[in-house]
Design a protein around this motif. Sequence first.
Motif, PDB file in Angstrom:
ATOM      1  N   PRO A  31       0.546  -1.284  -0.044  1.00 15.27           N
ATOM      2  CA  PRO A  31      -0.109   0.061  -0.080  1.00 15.27           C
ATOM      3  C   PRO A  31       0.754   1.164  -0.086  1.00 15.27           C
ATOM      4  O   PRO A  31       2.147   1.237   0.358  1.00 15.27           O
ATOM      5  N   VAL A  32       0.242   2.466  -0.495  1.00 12.92           N
ATOM      6  CA  VAL A  32       0.919   3.590  -0.260  1.00 12.92           C
ATOM      7  C   VAL A  32       1.305   3.962   1.047  1.00 12.92           C
ATOM      8  O   VAL A  32       0.723   3.859   1.955  1.00 12.92           O
ATOM      9  N   TYR A  33       2.463   4.572   1.185  1.00 12.87           N
ATOM     10  CA  TYR A  33       3.059   4.935   2.477  1.00 12.87           C
ATOM     11  C   TYR A  33       2.207   6.319   2.887  1.00 12.87           C
ATOM     12  O   TYR A  33       2.538   7.605   2.358  1.00 12.87           O
ATOM     13  N   ARG A  34       1.240   6.100   3.678  1.00 13.19           N
ATOM     14  CA  ARG A  34       0.261   7.318   3.964  1.00 13.19           C
ATOM     15  C   ARG A  34       0.957   8.633   4.671  1.00 13.19           C
ATOM     16  O   ARG A  34       0.470   9.515   4.453  1.00 13.19           O
ATOM     17  N   PRO A  35       1.990   8.197   5.628  1.00 13.54           N
ATOM     18  CA  PRO A  35       2.494   9.399   6.165  1.00 13.54           C
ATOM     19  C   PRO A  35       2.975  10.537   5.170  1.00 13.54           C
ATOM     20  O   PRO A  35       3.222  11.795   5.786  1.00 13.54           O
ATOM     21  N   GLU A  73      -8.839  10.364  -1.535  1.00 13.87           N
ATOM     22  CA  GLU A  73      -8.584   9.671  -2.983  1.00 13.87           C
ATOM     23  C   GLU A  73      -8.682   8.326  -2.942  1.00 13.87           C
ATOM     24  O   GLU A  73      -8.089   7.514  -2.111  1.00 13.87           O
ATOM     25  N   ASP A  74      -9.481   7.665  -3.871  1.00 13.65           N
ATOM     26  CA  ASP A  74      -9.770   6.191  -4.224  1.00 13.65           C
ATOM     27  C   ASP A  74      -8.159   5.765  -4.498  1.00 13.65           C
ATOM     28  O   ASP A  74      -7.869   4.392  -4.154  1.00 13.65           O
ATOM     29  N   TRP A  75      -7.233   6.434  -5.116  1.00 12.96           N
ATOM     30  CA  TRP A  75      -6.216   5.847  -5.415  1.00 12.96           C
ATOM     31  C   TRP A  75      -5.208   5.190  -4.377  1.00 12.96           C
ATOM     32  O   TRP A  75      -4.236   4.601  -4.477  1.00 12.96           O
ATOM     33  N   LEU A  76      -5.620   5.865  -3.185  1.00 14.78           N
ATOM     34  CA  LEU A  76      -4.885   5.531  -1.956  1.00 14.78           C
ATOM     35  C   LEU A  76      -4.636   3.998  -1.510  1.00 14.78           C
ATOM     36  O   LEU A  76      -3.949   3.428  -0.924  1.00 14.78           O
ATOM     37  N   SER A  77      -6.039   3.171  -2.046  1.00 16.08           N
ATOM     38  CA  SER A  77      -5.926   2.010  -1.937  1.00 16.08           C
ATOM     39  C   SER A  77      -5.262   0.864  -2.932  1.00 16.08           C
ATOM     40  O   SER A  77      -5.253  -0.212  -2.781  1.00 16.08           O
ATOM     41  N   ALA A  78      -4.773   1.773  -4.248  1.00 15.72           N
ATOM     42  CA  ALA A  78      -4.009   0.985  -4.938  1.00 15.72           C
ATOM     43  C   ALA A  78      -2.641   0.587  -4.155  1.00 15.72           C
ATOM     44  O   ALA A  78      -2.156   0.920  -3.591  1.00 15.72           O
ATOM     45  N   LEU A  79      -2.041  -0.596  -5.225  1.00 14.59           N
ATOM     46  CA  LEU A  79      -0.913  -1.079  -4.524  1.00 14.59           C
ATOM     47  C   LEU A  79       0.446  -0.495  -5.379  1.00 14.59           C
ATOM     48  O   LEU A  79       0.136  -0.092  -6.373  1.00 14.59           O
ATOM     49  N   ILE A  80       1.486  -0.108  -4.834  1.00 12.50           N
ATOM     50  CA  ILE A  80       2.565   0.485  -5.414  1.00 12.50           C
ATOM     51  C   ILE A  80       3.751  -0.672  -5.327  1.00 12.50           C
ATOM     52  O   ILE A  80       3.828  -1.284  -4.609  1.00 12.50           O
ATOM     53  N   LYS A  81       4.753  -0.633  -6.194  1.00 13.79           N
ATOM     54  CA  LYS A  81       5.647  -1.703  -6.443  1.00 13.79           C
ATOM     55  C   LYS A  81       7.057  -0.999  -5.803  1.00 13.79           C
ATOM     56  O   LYS A  81       7.507   0.043  -5.873  1.00 13.79           O
ATOM     57  N   ILE A  82       7.485  -2.283  -4.613  1.00 17.08           N
ATOM     58  CA  ILE A  82       8.862  -1.679  -4.274  1.00 17.08           C
ATOM     59  C   ILE A  82       9.859  -2.735  -4.612  1.00 17.08           C
ATOM     60  O   ILE A  82       9.285  -4.019  -4.827  1.00 17.08           O
ATOM     61  N   ALA A  83      10.901  -2.419  -4.859  1.00 16.86           N
ATOM     62  CA  ALA A  83      12.102  -3.316  -5.305  1.00 16.86           C
ATOM     63  C   ALA A  83      13.121  -3.358  -4.396  1.00 16.86           C
ATOM     64  O   ALA A  83      13.600  -2.228  -3.635  1.00 16.86           O
ATOM     65  N   ARG A  87      20.779  -7.304   7.476  1.00 17.07           N
ATOM     66  CA  ARG A  87      20.918  -6.114   8.444  1.00 17.07           C
ATOM     67  C   ARG A  87      20.294  -4.830   7.685  1.00 17.07           C
ATOM     68  O   ARG A  87      19.782  -4.079   8.752  1.00 17.07           O
ATOM     69  N   ARG A  88      20.467  -4.478   6.479  1.00 19.14           N
ATOM     70  CA  ARG A  88      20.063  -3.443   5.946  1.00 19.14           C
ATOM     71  C   ARG A  88      18.893  -3.525   5.032  1.00 19.14           C
ATOM     72  O   ARG A  88      18.359  -2.743   4.633  1.00 19.14           O
ATOM     73  N   ILE A  89      18.294  -4.817   4.969  1.00 14.24           N
ATOM     74  CA  ILE A  89      17.083  -4.973   4.088  1.00 14.24           C
ATOM     75  C   ILE A  89      15.766  -4.115   4.283  1.00 14.24           C
ATOM     76  O   ILE A  89      14.939  -3.733   3.696  1.00 14.24           O
ATOM     77  N   GLY A  90      15.600  -4.007   5.674  1.00 11.53           N
ATOM     78  CA  GLY A  90      14.387  -3.300   6.046  1.00 11.53           C
ATOM     79  C   GLY A  90      14.451  -1.893   6.010  1.00 11.53           C
ATOM     80  O   GLY A  90      13.676  -1.273   5.345  1.00 11.53           O
ATOM     81  N   ALA A  91      15.593  -1.209   5.731  1.00  8.65           N
ATOM     82  CA  ALA A  91      15.895   0.242   5.402  1.00  8.65           C
ATOM     83  C   ALA A  91      15.654   0.237   3.885  1.00  8.65           C
ATOM     84  O   ALA A  91      15.093   1.252   3.568  1.00  8.65           O
ATOM     85  N   LEU A  92      16.380  -0.699   3.294  1.00 10.15           N
ATOM     86  CA  LEU A  92      16.291  -0.555   1.986  1.00 10.15           C
ATOM     87  C   LEU A  92      14.767  -0.677   1.413  1.00 10.15           C
ATOM     88  O   LEU A  92      14.483   0.074   0.584  1.00 10.15           O
ATOM     89  N   LYS A  93      13.997  -1.463   1.945  1.00 11.01           N
ATOM     90  CA  LYS A  93      12.535  -1.642   1.686  1.00 11.01           C
ATOM     91  C   LYS A  93      11.532  -0.237   1.938  1.00 11.01           C
ATOM     92  O   LYS A  93      10.850  -0.075   1.264  1.00 11.01           O
ATOM     93  N   LEU A  94      11.944   0.065   3.241  1.00  5.12           N
ATOM     94  CA  LEU A  94      11.154   1.287   3.363  1.00  5.12           C
ATOM     95  C   LEU A  94      11.495   2.508   2.558  1.00  5.12           C
ATOM     96  O   LEU A  94      10.736   3.300   2.425  1.00  5.12           O
ATOM     97  N   ARG A  95      12.852   2.771   2.171  1.00  8.91           N
ATOM     98  CA  ARG A  95      13.217   3.675   1.276  1.00  8.91           C
ATOM     99  C   ARG A  95      12.574   3.643  -0.007  1.00  8.91           C
ATOM    100  O   ARG A  95      12.265   4.602  -0.789  1.00  8.91           O
ATOM    101  N   SER A  96      12.533   2.253  -0.450  1.00  7.09           N
ATOM    102  CA  SER A  96      11.910   2.025  -1.894  1.00  7.09           C
ATOM    103  C   SER A  96      10.378   2.377  -1.680  1.00  7.09           C
ATOM    104  O   SER A  96       9.974   3.032  -2.816  1.00  7.09           O
ATOM    105  N   THR A  97       9.866   2.022  -0.784  1.00  7.65           N
ATOM    106  CA  THR A  97       8.349   2.242  -0.415  1.00  7.65           C
ATOM    107  C   THR A  97       8.079   3.913  -0.462  1.00  7.65           C
ATOM    108  O   THR A  97       7.178   4.227  -1.060  1.00  7.65           O
ATOM    109  N   MET A  98       8.905   4.635   0.134  1.00  8.97           N
ATOM    110  CA  MET A  98       8.799   6.112   0.353  1.00  8.97           C
ATOM    111  C   MET A  98       9.124   6.688  -1.018  1.00  8.97           C
ATOM    112  O   MET A  98       8.144   7.642  -1.612  1.00  8.97           O
TER     113      MET A  98
END
Length: 215
Positions: free
Chosen positions: A12-16, A25-35, A91-102
Amino acid sequence: APYKVERSVEVPVYRPLVPDEFKGEDWLSALIKIAYPEFVSVPVEGRVHVKVAEVRDGSAAGAAGRPPVIRSVRTEKVRDLDALARATLERRIGALKLRSTMRATVKQITLMKQKADHAKDREKRSLGERILRSLLERTATILTAETEQADTRSWITLPREIRLARVTVPPGTYEVTVRSGGEVLAETVRVRPGRAVFRPARVLGTPHPVRCDAD
């Protein structure tokens, strides 16, 4: 050494990061790609593992004209770089996924703002202009997802593992052979009193999928 490949997932979109004007907006329920990257180990054939180091007396010749073996030592694994690389990425994968989501969220918000701006003067355009604009928006939506890519750079020139064979011998001249299915290194070494001599041997087995042509 292991190499990185890209993996992706839809979230889901990173709402913050969503501005207040788009909260409903309705598009907030859409999914986004993170890599994100993931390590893949290079297949290793059994014959590649360097397990034995042989030391022969260089001053004597055997029946076949080659010095007899006076010491045969099994190698010990001193560093597993494959496991070390995986642990470092873990050890870094969590931060990498968060940055990609943002990043993906910011791209999506920017795209929605552009669509909102274009919708305001939609009626002023001709039918052809509206069709062209619609196609451009669809293309932009696809490109927004595809431009989110993982960083797959890695140090693939490193070895998979480092092994060590330590042999203590009197001063003299010796022939050192490292065996891994076949002979990998055969070299004459002169050992002086109270001195250590180091000899490296690099074993290349299965062609690296990234560095080499597997065929």
